[in-house]
Design an enzyme around this catalytic site. Structure first.
Site, PDB file in Angstrom:
ATOM      1  N   MET A   1       0.833  -1.200   0.000  1.00  0.00           N
ATOM      2  CA  MET A   1       0.000   0.000   0.000  1.00  0.00           C
ATOM      3  C   MET A   1       0.874   1.258   0.000  1.00  0.00           C
ATOM      4  O   MET A   1       0.408   2.355   0.314  1.00  0.00           O
ATOM      5  CB  MET A   1      -0.943  -0.004   1.203  1.00  0.00           C
ATOM      6  N   GLY A   2       2.158   1.093  -0.346  1.00  0.00           N
ATOM      7  CA  GLY A   2       3.031   2.251  -0.473  1.00  0.00           C
ATOM      8  C   GLY A   2       3.547   2.761   0.863  1.00  0.00           C
ATOM      9  O   GLY A   2       3.490   2.056   1.868  1.00  0.00           O
TER      10      GLY A   2
ATOM     11  N   LEU B   1       6.663   3.236   1.495  1.00  0.00           N
ATOM     12  CA  LEU B   1       7.540   2.074   1.633  1.00  0.00           C
ATOM     13  C   LEU B   1       8.647   2.288   2.661  1.00  0.00           C
ATOM     14  O   LEU B   1       9.118   3.397   2.865  1.00  0.00           O
ATOM     15  CB  LEU B   1       8.158   1.736   0.271  1.00  0.00           C
TER      16      LEU B   1
ATOM     17  N   HIS C   1       9.247  -3.503   3.315  1.00  0.00           N
ATOM     18  CA  HIS C   1       8.765  -3.724   1.942  1.00  0.00           C
ATOM     19  C   HIS C   1       9.923  -4.090   1.017  1.00  0.00           C
ATOM     20  O   HIS C   1       9.815  -4.989   0.185  1.00  0.00           O
ATOM     21  CB  HIS C   1       8.116  -2.449   1.392  1.00  0.00           C
TER      22      HIS C   1
ATOM     23  N   SER D   1       4.207   1.329   7.774  1.00  0.00           N
ATOM     24  CA  SER D   1       3.911   2.651   7.205  1.00  0.00           C
ATOM     25  C   SER D   1       3.223   3.528   8.244  1.00  0.00           C
ATOM     26  O   SER D   1       3.365   4.753   8.239  1.00  0.00           O
ATOM     27  CB  SER D   1       3.008   2.502   5.985  1.00  0.00           C
TER      28      SER D   1
HETATM   29  P1  AMP Z   1       1.436  -2.854   3.491  1.00  0.00           P
HETATM   30  O1  AMP Z   1       2.026  -1.825   2.575  1.00  0.00           O
HETATM   31  O2  AMP Z   1       1.432  -2.479   4.918  1.00  0.00           O
HETATM   32  O3  AMP Z   1       0.117  -3.371   2.993  1.00  0.00           O
HETATM   33  O4  AMP Z   1       2.430  -4.088   3.414  1.00  0.00           O
HETATM   34  C1  AMP Z   1       2.774  -4.665   2.176  1.00  0.00           C
HETATM   35  C2  AMP Z   1       3.517  -5.934   2.430  1.00  0.00           C
HETATM   36  O5  AMP Z   1       4.691  -5.653   3.181  1.00  0.00           O
HETATM   37  C3  AMP Z   1       2.712  -6.937   3.262  1.00  0.00           C
HETATM   38  O6  AMP Z   1       2.951  -8.239   2.762  1.00  0.00           O
HETATM   39  C4  AMP Z   1       3.274  -6.750   4.640  1.00  0.00           C
HETATM   40  O7  AMP Z   1       3.159  -7.893   5.446  1.00  0.00           O
HETATM   41  C5  AMP Z   1       4.727  -6.464   4.318  1.00  0.00           C
HETATM   42  N1  AMP Z   1       5.369  -5.772   5.433  1.00  0.00           N
HETATM   43  C6  AMP Z   1       4.949  -4.626   6.039  1.00  0.00           C
HETATM   44  N2  AMP Z   1       5.771  -4.326   7.072  1.00  0.00           N
HETATM   45  C7  AMP Z   1       6.710  -5.297   7.127  1.00  0.00           C
HETATM   46  C8  AMP Z   1       7.818  -5.558   7.972  1.00  0.00           C
HETATM   47  N3  AMP Z   1       8.138  -4.753   8.988  1.00  0.00           N
HETATM   48  N4  AMP Z   1       8.563  -6.656   7.730  1.00  0.00           N
HETATM   49  C9  AMP Z   1       8.248  -7.499   6.709  1.00  0.00           C
HETATM   50  N5  AMP Z   1       7.207  -7.307   5.877  1.00  0.00           N
HETATM   51  C10 AMP Z   1       6.454  -6.220   6.070  1.00  0.00           C
END
Ligand code: AMP
Length: 292
Positions: free
Chosen positions: A31-32, A34, A38, A187
């Protein structure tokens, strides 16, 4: 790196790369806004495919609160630069109207696995997640998709959906990336004020406390949960949304910690809701596994 906004253009790219060129495609949905968490997924994706597509799409359907959707951080220019630097081949950043054209009325529901934990506290969240991920899968047509274990329940729901719908896509889970002091990268950490950022350490402190309890031989879930809850209660800016000890496969509460259990928690720090989790492994099993 190529930027694509249209569903039709994304599908055409994938058809060409998969069909004509015979290459393996990986998808990393985000969802950006980043961060290094990510980017670790992009790196992992590169090891499993010839081309990596990263999507940036703030999915309105998975937000249970309009204010959370409205204030979700958006920074597409910076995201593009980070993704290019990490070696993504395509940034797929569609508008909401591309993914949900007027009149769209098809949604995906994964039943039991979406019920507990975040599902119980964020009505409709996993219906939104499963729906958008299936749409991204049909648009990008990846061979493999990478998800972070920070959203443990999300990975479980996606794996179930992939099995149930016979999708020919490998799902890879990536370990949680943390700041140096233990806070899981998110994020939403951008929303935290200075004092809230310090208070947010109670999430990883709670996981540490629970892990220490299990390492010391505690099998009673109530005692493990008490150790975690105590760590959060020490922080006045924190309010528990849930703290649960569950079977990592079914996400149902465990009656006893005999082998391994997942400690999953969601905590409000001011007006920001953060999640974290850790797999707790009983010491005897740990050492058997090591020698295996
Ligand atoms: P989001 O942008 O929050 O929807 O996350 C996108 C992807 O990044 C999802 O698969 C999350 O589980 C992964 N993600 C977010 N934060 C972390 C983190 N701290 N460590 C590993 N993966 C992450």
């Amino acid at each position: 790196m190529r930027a694509i906004e249209q569903v039709s253009a994304m599908q055409a790219w994938s058809r060409e790369v998969r069909g004509r060129d015979g290459l393996r495609v990986a998808l990393v949905p985000t969802m950006g806004a980043l961060h290094d968490g990510h980017l670790s997924l992009i790196e992992l994706a590169r090891r499993h495919a010839d081309r990596v597509v990263a999507s940036v799409f703030v999915n309105p359907v998975q937000f249970d609160r309009a204010d959370d959707f409205a204030r979700y951080p958006r920074d597409l220019e910076r995201d593009g630069a980070l993704l290019a630097g990490a070696g993504a081949d395509v940034l797929f950043a569609p508008d909401v109207s591309e993914i949900y054209p007027a009149g769209a009325q098809t949604f995906v529901t994964v039943e039991q696995l979406a019920q507990p934990l975040c599902g119980a506290h964020r009505p409709g969240h996993f219906r939104g997640v499963a729906t958008v991920v299936l749409k991204l899968f049909t648009v990008v047509q990846p061979h493999v998709a990478v998800f972070g274990e920070k959203d443990f329940q999300q990975v479980a729901v996606i794996r179930r959906m992939v099995r149930d719908l016979f999708l020919d896509i490998d799902i890879i889970g990536a370990p949680i990336v943390r700041e140096a002091d233990g806070l899981a990268m998110s994020s939403r950490n951008r929303h935290l004020t200075g004092p809230e950022r310090r208070a947010a350490l109670c999430l990883s402190a709670a996981l540490d406390a629970a892990e220490a309890a299990v390492a010391a031989g505690t099998h009673d879930p109530a005692a493990v949960l008490a150790a975690a809850n105590d760590a959060i209660a020490r922080e006045s800016l924190a309010r528990v949304d849930y703290v649960s000890l569950v079977d990592p496969d079914t996400l149902a509460p465990v009656a006893s910690v005999d082998d391994r259990a997942l400690l999953a928690l969601a905590v409000w720090i001011g007006s920001t809701r953060l999640i974290d989790n850790r797999l707790l492994v009983v010491p005897a099993i740990k050492s058997e596994r090591r020698s295996a």
